[in-house]
Design an enzyme around this catalytic site. Structure first.
Site, mmCIF file in Angstrom:
data_model
loop_
_atom_site.group_PDB
_atom_site.id
_atom_site.type_symbol
_atom_site.label_atom_id
_atom_site.label_comp_id
_atom_site.label_asym_id
_atom_site.label_seq_id
_atom_site.Cartn_x
_atom_site.Cartn_y
_atom_site.Cartn_z
ATOM 1 N N CYS A 194 2.099 -42.421 7.481
ATOM 2 C CA CYS A 194 1.460 -41.355 8.021
ATOM 3 C C CYS A 194 0.435 -41.898 8.959
ATOM 4 C CB CYS A 194 0.874 -40.600 7.205
ATOM 5 S SG CYS A 194 0.158 -39.085 7.616
ATOM 6 N N LEU A 195 0.637 -41.864 10.278
ATOM 7 C CA LEU A 195 -0.335 -42.408 11.253
ATOM 8 C C LEU A 195 -0.100 -41.687 12.498
ATOM 9 C CD1 LEU A 195 -1.983 -44.803 11.789
ATOM 10 C CD2 LEU A 195 -0.028 -46.158 12.843
#
Length: 153
Positions: free
Chosen positions: A90-91
């Protein structure tokens, strides 16, 4: 002689740059003969529970690259609130904040930075985010343990 598609030219350019100016904290390159499938390794940042670990990543470039982000996943298990058990990361720059000016080198720096500074407000694993916020010492101990088990040769 046929011209390579723009995405292949861009990937080849990035590979050349990585070869000419290697990163001190990471390496990346094609798997076998497929220029659109890479593997990468990053070293856990010093002064974090991930220090001393070598983390493997799988990278796949879509046909629309660089206008769409590469798909990057951890192949090494990592105890982190922004990394799922399947290795998804999750970036923001791998999602809605992607820009064609970004390169794989910059993506690897961002992943390294995420290991150093988690984002518990946007977790993939809420239980780890909760522990990170409520009991950082226990979180770091668990992350160190996973690093020792899964990320050291």
């Amino acid at each position: 002689m046929s011209k390579s598609p723009a995405n292949i030219q861009r990937i080849q350019k990035e590979l050349k740059e990585l070869c000419e100016s290697p990163l001190t904290y990471a390496s990346a390159g094609p798997v076998d003969d497929d220029i659109t499938k890479w593997s990468a390794m990053i070293t856990g940042p010093e002064n974090t529970p991930y220090a001393g670990g070598i983390f493997k990543l799988n990278i796949s470039f879509p046909k629309e690259y660089p206008y769409k982000p590469p798909k990057v996943r951890f192949a090494t298990k990592v105890y982190h609130c922004n990394v799922s058990s399947s290795g998804a990361i999750c970036l923001d720059i791998l999602k809605d904040q992607w820009s064609p000016v970004l390169t794989i080198g910059k993506v690897l720096i961002s992943i390294l930075s995420l290991l150093d500074d988690a984002n518990p407000s946007d977790p993939l694993v809420p239980e780890i985010a909760e522990l990170y916020q409520k009991d950082r010492a226990s979180h770091d101990e668990q992350a160190r343990e996973w690093t020792t088990i899964y990320a050291t040769e």
